[in-house]
Scaffold this motif. Structure first.
Motif, PDB file in Angstrom:
ATOM      1  N   ASP A 232       1.391  -1.325  -0.063  1.00  0.00           N
ATOM      2  CA  ASP A 232      -0.273   0.026  -0.268  1.00  0.00           C
ATOM      3  C   ASP A 232       0.641   1.255  -0.175  1.00  0.00           C
ATOM      4  OD1 ASP A 232      -2.588  -1.400  -0.132  1.00  0.00           O
ATOM      5  OD2 ASP A 232      -2.649  -1.500   2.259  1.00  0.00           O
ATOM      6  N   ILE A 233       0.676   2.190  -0.776  1.00  0.00           N
ATOM      7  CA  ILE A 233       1.026   3.289  -0.703  1.00  0.00           C
ATOM      8  C   ILE A 233       0.339   5.128   0.604  1.00  0.00           C
ATOM      9  CG2 ILE A 233       1.894   5.619  -2.013  1.00  0.00           C
ATOM     10  CD1 ILE A 233       1.324   3.781  -4.631  1.00  0.00           C
TER      11      ILE A 233
ATOM     12  N   PRO B  37      -2.192  -0.642  -4.975  1.00  0.00           N
ATOM     13  CA  PRO B  37      -0.925  -0.237  -5.962  1.00  0.00           C
ATOM     14  C   PRO B  37      -1.395  -0.362  -6.888  1.00  0.00           C
ATOM     15  CG  PRO B  37      -0.393  -2.748  -4.619  1.00  0.00           C
ATOM     16  CD  PRO B  37      -1.684  -1.835  -3.396  1.00  0.00           C
ATOM     17  N   GLY B  38      -1.843  -1.930  -7.043  1.00  0.00           N
ATOM     18  CA  GLY B  38      -2.448  -1.894  -7.698  1.00  0.00           C
ATOM     19  C   GLY B  38      -4.031  -1.537  -8.801  1.00  0.00           C
ATOM     20  N   SER B  39      -4.823  -1.381  -8.184  1.00  0.00           N
ATOM     21  CA  SER B  39      -6.459  -0.953  -8.691  1.00  0.00           C
ATOM     22  C   SER B  39      -6.699   0.714  -8.865  1.00  0.00           C
ATOM     23  CB  SER B  39      -7.860  -1.630  -7.763  1.00  0.00           C
ATOM     24  OG  SER B  39      -7.124  -1.087  -6.191  1.00  0.00           O
ATOM     25  N   GLY B  40      -5.788   1.262  -7.137  1.00  0.00           N
ATOM     26  CA  GLY B  40      -5.469   2.337  -6.808  1.00  0.00           C
ATOM     27  C   GLY B  40      -6.986   3.383  -6.405  1.00  0.00           C
ATOM     28  N   GLU B  41      -7.279   2.057  -5.262  1.00  0.00           N
ATOM     29  CA  GLU B  41      -7.908   2.019  -4.750  1.00  0.00           C
ATOM     30  C   GLU B  41      -7.749   3.661  -3.791  1.00  0.00           C
ATOM     31  OE1 GLU B  41     -11.317  -0.175  -1.499  1.00  0.00           O
ATOM     32  OE2 GLU B  41     -10.119  -1.186  -2.816  1.00  0.00           O
ATOM     33  N   ILE B  42      -8.412   4.212  -2.903  1.00  0.00           N
ATOM     34  CA  ILE B  42      -8.539   5.187  -2.004  1.00  0.00           C
ATOM     35  C   ILE B  42      -9.086   4.812  -0.912  1.00  0.00           C
ATOM     36  CG2 ILE B  42      -7.393   7.247  -0.846  1.00  0.00           C
ATOM     37  CD1 ILE B  42      -7.072   8.161  -3.925  1.00  0.00           C
ATOM     38  N   ARG B  43      -8.719   5.204   0.395  1.00  0.00           N
ATOM     39  CA  ARG B  43      -9.114   4.292   1.638  1.00  0.00           C
ATOM     40  C   ARG B  43      -8.570   4.644   2.757  1.00  0.00           C
ATOM     41  NH1 ARG B  43      -5.886  -0.429   0.352  1.00  0.00           N
ATOM     42  NH2 ARG B  43      -4.742  -1.361   2.605  1.00  0.00           N
ATOM     43  N   SER B  44      -9.241   4.887   3.824  1.00  0.00           N
ATOM     44  CA  SER B  44      -9.347   5.425   5.062  1.00  0.00           C
ATOM     45  C   SER B  44      -8.961   4.787   6.098  1.00  0.00           C
ATOM     46  CB  SER B  44      -9.967   6.778   5.386  1.00  0.00           C
ATOM     47  OG  SER B  44      -9.782   7.015   6.848  1.00  0.00           O
ATOM     48  N   VAL B  45      -8.125   4.369   6.603  1.00  0.00           N
ATOM     49  CA  VAL B  45      -8.005   3.248   8.147  1.00  0.00           C
ATOM     50  C   VAL B  45      -7.309   3.764   9.360  1.00  0.00           C
ATOM     51  CG1 VAL B  45      -6.284   1.066   8.089  1.00  0.00           C
ATOM     52  CG2 VAL B  45      -6.417   1.692   5.896  1.00  0.00           C
ATOM     53  N   ALA B  46      -8.467   3.335  10.408  1.00  0.00           N
ATOM     54  CA  ALA B  46      -8.078   3.882  11.696  1.00  0.00           C
ATOM     55  C   ALA B  46      -7.164   2.807  12.049  1.00  0.00           C
ATOM     56  CB  ALA B  46      -9.344   3.866  12.544  1.00  0.00           C
ATOM     57  N   ILE B  47      -6.090   3.191  12.737  1.00  0.00           N
ATOM     58  CA  ILE B  47      -4.838   2.229  13.667  1.00  0.00           C
ATOM     59  C   ILE B  47      -5.083   2.906  15.101  1.00  0.00           C
ATOM     60  CG2 ILE B  47      -4.547   0.840  11.417  1.00  0.00           C
ATOM     61  CD1 ILE B  47      -1.161   2.460  12.596  1.00  0.00           C
ATOM     62  N   VAL B  48      -5.402   1.297  16.334  1.00  0.00           N
ATOM     63  CA  VAL B  48      -5.495   1.266  17.494  1.00  0.00           C
ATOM     64  C   VAL B  48      -4.408   1.111  17.612  1.00  0.00           C
ATOM     65  CG1 VAL B  48      -6.386   1.514  19.574  1.00  0.00           C
ATOM     66  CG2 VAL B  48      -7.708   1.598  17.760  1.00  0.00           C
TER      67      VAL B  48
END
Length: 877
Positions: free
Chosen positions: A92-93, A128-139
């Motif tokens: 992931d980028i 990296p492949g599909s270019g899908e942008i997502r928001s991730v919350a990490i604890v």
């Protein structure tokens, strides 16, 4: 500061001129300045890292587990912590953190640095492949959750780096002019850093660049350091001399990759976009570079394997084998995990459980190097190491390894038990297995410690075994030099003594006749009037402590300071006299043992027995050489008679030791100038008294030499403190059987008397039974077995008898009882008993004379057909 171990990247430095040492004053100064600079950087860096680790461990609320790592100079997520696998993916980028776009890796450090356990961060990533942008919350999770985490952090970030740097800098400080020592320093520095990733947020601008350079030269270059160390340690690989360019096929790509990684990482601290192209190329080459690094490590093992196969000495072969197996145990688990990870395989449950043991096992490599260098002296590090340091390192190192493995078992069991989905039965099973593993480990470690002790240090051999093996070896040797060589090498092999010199007394001077470990015969000699020789004339070993001001060498009256230089030249730690009947034939000088342990009381007892046997064998060798010289000067018969007579005169007791409560005497009247009868008196340990009488088959020089062998065998066995007379006679039989012709044998009676208890213990090996004469009784001493030297495995039985005051013990050969007159009548045992009884009140010497006279008068001038030998022992009232 990041605790996760990164994917290993490997690289190299410029060529080391191992075969050439520059010894100019300017060169030495430059090396010392360089050493000081490197030492300052390493200590400062490691001290700061250690302080940060300890500070955050003391305040666990500030210490979080890093959720992911980025590739050098890129926004690409390189690895993801197990807890976040469902949210983040490798590759992931990373676009932003908490809504702030990511411009440089320094910015990411600043954003994550204030994080505390339980806090949340929101990441924006692009697939990296599909270019899908997502928001991730990490604890954020705490970095230290279990005792295993704590031990893992302290071991990999504090203990192992400190140990590696201490070993590397210590060797360079001792051998600053040796390029191999610098190569070892590079290897140890790489091992101190290659498992760490450092948080640069709290460091200054220039400090960050210095840390990146240090980390590149050490951590990222560890396969190169391994390859070069394998090629040049302890001597350059012959294959590399023929094809020196081969190693650069592996070194050059790693060096280039390291240089580019350092540049990208330095610039990427503030601007990732400017190095995106180079970083992309590096990421594309990550797998090939990792494979090349693994090939470099394989080259290390291949070089050690070839050197082991072609090693010229057992010591060199042992050192290389130890290093190869220690390195394999340390690195093979880690390299296996790296190959699995590089191949892109899915992370299996066993993989997670293997990470911590594999990383902890790497500590075995610096421990093995320390053992090989210090204990085995692979680099000849000459420093002042007090006694037992090397032995302590070997044994305490095993204790340390046992403790580390035990801690690993405990932490693993605790981690398993703390899992929420583990039921009570499984917990008890885990605990039981852990206890069983620790018990088995303890037993295995005990066997390993015993093996190390026997294989490399003291090798617990008993005196009887050494004497028997030594006797078998020297029996057939009739030349002095081969005899000395056998004795020296046997001692060296038994006690691992590095340097041994044997000095023989020639014309009043003790000069070296044979030496081991000196590179030649030392040019030293000791006159007969020196303090060293005078002390050795007493027949006792001398311990030499040249570093002890209270040693005898500094307080002996008339001690010549030149003796100190002679003893230093020999590196003497123990001196053993080679004596025969109060005559000093020479002495043996022993250097410190390889373990540098002092010689124990058992060691001295063993060596004293060996020296006694060597003295007897040396005298036999000298007598044989004398026989050879006489052969060239005289006719065979007269020469044989004369030399044999001299042999007998030397072998019969020249003086009688005083034994309280005993009156004894012995005499031999040979039928010709050379006889085959034998008797001897021995003063034993604890005040006991030993006496023997025997009759050797045959006549002439062969009988005299067999008699000498018989006396040497009995004396050597009694000096070893053997109280089992049946076993003693068995050993004597074996020695005579192995060293004589099939038609040679001897009758033998041997007894030991304890004045305190009046107990007489004896074994009669086919001899005319001696008898004890009391007021109203005659007691024959006939318990024993067959003659010695005739049968290979006879059985002997020990007899015993409590003697009474005024008892007479009479021992004789058949020349007494079978004395013939002109009518060919035998004098007989009855006449012997009656004559002894008639003179019972006289002294032992008078009784002996009267018996001899009575037998002579009975013969009435008839020729004496056999040797007449008699021993009388009177018990005091």
């Amino acid at each position: 500061m990041v605790l996760n171990a990164p994917v290993v990247r490997t690289h190299h430095r410029a060529r080391l001129p191992i075969d050439r040492r520059v010894r100019t004053g300017a060169g030495r100064l430059l090396r010392r300045l360089l050493l000081g600079l490197v030492l300052m950087v390493a200590i400062g860096y490691q001290a700061r890292v250690t302080m940060e680790v300890m500070e955050r461990l003391l305040d666990a609320s500030r210490f979080v587990r890093t959720p992911f790592t980025l590739g050098a100079g890129t926004r690409v997520i390189e690895s993801v912590a197990r807890e976040y696998h469902g949210k983040l993916r490798r590759g992931d980028i990373l676009l932003s953190v908490n809504g702030r776009p990511l411009a440089g890796s320094e910015q990411l450090m600043a954003l994550l640095q204030p994080a505390r356990p339980g806090e949340t961060a929101r990441l924006t990533v692009r697939a990296p492949g599909s270019g899908e942008i997502r928001s991730v919350a990490i604890v954020f999770r705490p970095a230290v959750e279990t005792a295993r985490d704590l031990a893992f952090i302290v071991m990999l970030m504090v203990v192992m780096p400190a140990f590696c740097l201490a070993l590397g800098f210590w060797v360079v400080l001792v051998r600053v002019d040796d390029p191999l020592a610098w190569l070892l320093l590079g290897l140890m520095a790489s091992f101190s850093q290659f498992l760490l990733r450092i948080d640069l947020h709290d460091w200054g601008v220039w400090e960050r660049y210095a840390v990146i350079i240090w980390h590149s030269l050490s951590a990222r270059l560890w396969p190169v350091w391994m390859l070069l160390f394998g090629i040049y340690f302890p001597a350059r690989l012959k294959l590399d001399r023929r094809y020196p360019w081969c190693k650069w096929l592996l070194v050059a790509p790693l060096v280039a990759g390291t240089a580019l990684s350092a540049v990208v990482e330095s610039i990427g601290l503030t601007n990732l976009d400017s190095v995106a192209a180079i970083a992309g190329t590096l990421n594309a080459l990550a797998v090939p570079i990792a494979v090349i690094g693994i090939l470099a490590v394989a080259g290390f093992f291949a070089a050690l394997g070839m050197k082991t196969y072609h090693a010229a000495s057992p010591d060199a072969r042992r050192r290389l084998r130890l290093l190869r197996w220690g390195a394999a145990a340390a690195l093979v688990p880690l390299v296996t995990l790296l190959l699995w990870s590089t191949a892109g395989r899915p992370v299996a449950p066993w993989f997670r459980w293997m990470v911590v043991p594999a990383l902890m096992a790497t500590f075995l490599f610096p421990l093995t190097l320390a053992y090989v260098i210090v204990v085995q002296r692979a680099m000849d590090v000459r420093v002042v190491i007090r006694q037992s340091v090397q032995y302590a390192l070997a044994q305490r190192g095993l204790w340390l390894l046992q403790g580390l493995v035990s801690l690993g078992i405990v932490f693993s069991v605790v981690s398993l038990v703390q899992q929420p989905n583990v039921n009570r039965a499984a917990k008890l099973t885990y605990i039981g297995l852990g206890i069983l593993l620790i018990i088995l480990l303890r037993r295995f470690a005990g066997k390993v410690r015993l093996w190390v002790d026997r294989r490399f240090f003291r090798e617990a051999l008993n005196a009887e075994q050494v004497l028997a093996e030594l006797s078998e070896q020297v029996r057939s040797i009739v030349e002095t030099r081969p005899l000395l060589e056998v004795v020296a090498r046997r001692i060296a092999e038994s006690l691992h003594v590095e340097r041994i010199a044997l000095l023989l007394n020639e014309g009043g001077w003790c000069r070296p006749a044979f030496a081991l470990g000196y590179g030649g015969v030392p040019a030293v000699s000791f006159p007969g009037n020196t303090s060293t020789v005078r002390n050795l004339n007493h027949g006792e070993p001398l311990r030499v402590y040249l570093d002890d001001p209270d040693s005898w060498v500094y307080h002996e009256p008339g001690f010549d300071p030149s003796e100190l230089a002679r003893l230093r030249a020999l590196d003497s730690r123990l001196l053993l006299p080679l004596s025969l009947k109060d005559r000093l034939l020479g002495f043996i000088s022993l250097s410190p043992k390889r373990s540098e342990e002092p010689y124990s009381a058992n060691d001295v007892r063993l060596l004293q027995s060996v020296a006694t046997q060597a003295g007897l064998a040396l005298e036999n060798s000298r007598l044989s050489e004398q026989v050879a010289r006489e052969v060239a000067q005289r006719e065979r018969i007269s020469r044989e008679i004369e030399i044999a007579r001299e042999v007998q005169e030397r072998l019969f007791p020249q003086s009688l030791p005083e034994i309280e409560g005993l009156d004894y005497a012995g005499a031999c009247r040979p039928a010709q100038e050379v006889g085959g009868d034998y008797f001897d008196f021995l003063k034993l340990a604890g005040g006991e008294f030993g006496f023997a009488i025997g009759d050797v088959s045959g006549k002439g020089i062969s009988a005299a030499l067999l008699m000498a062998s018989l006396q040497a065998s009995i004396r050597s066995q009694t000096l070893s403190g053997n109280h089992d007379l049946a076993g003693l006679m068995t050993n004597v039989n074996r020695l005579i059987y192995d060293s004589s012709a099939s038609n040679r044998y001897a009758t033998l009676f041997y007894a030991q008397y304890d004045p305190a208890s009046r107990m007489l213990r004896y074994v009669n090996a086919g001899h005319n039974p001696p008898f004890v004469l009391r007021a109203n009784a005659v007691i024959p001493l006939d318990t024993g077995g067959p003659v010695v030297g005739l049968l290979q495995q006879p059985r002997y039985e020990q007899g015993s008898l409590v003697l009474e005051p005024a008892d007479l013990v009479v021992c004789y050969t058949d020349g007494i009882s079978e004395s013939l007159n002109a009518a060919e009548q035998e004098w007989g045992e009855q006449r012997l008993i009656e004559t002894t009884r008639s003179w019972r009140a006289a002294s032992a010497g008078q009784i002996l004379d009267h018996i001899m006279d009575a037998a002579t008068k009975f013969a009435a001038g008839a020729p004496q057909h056999d040797d007449m030998t008699l021993v009388i022992v009177r018990i005091g009232r």
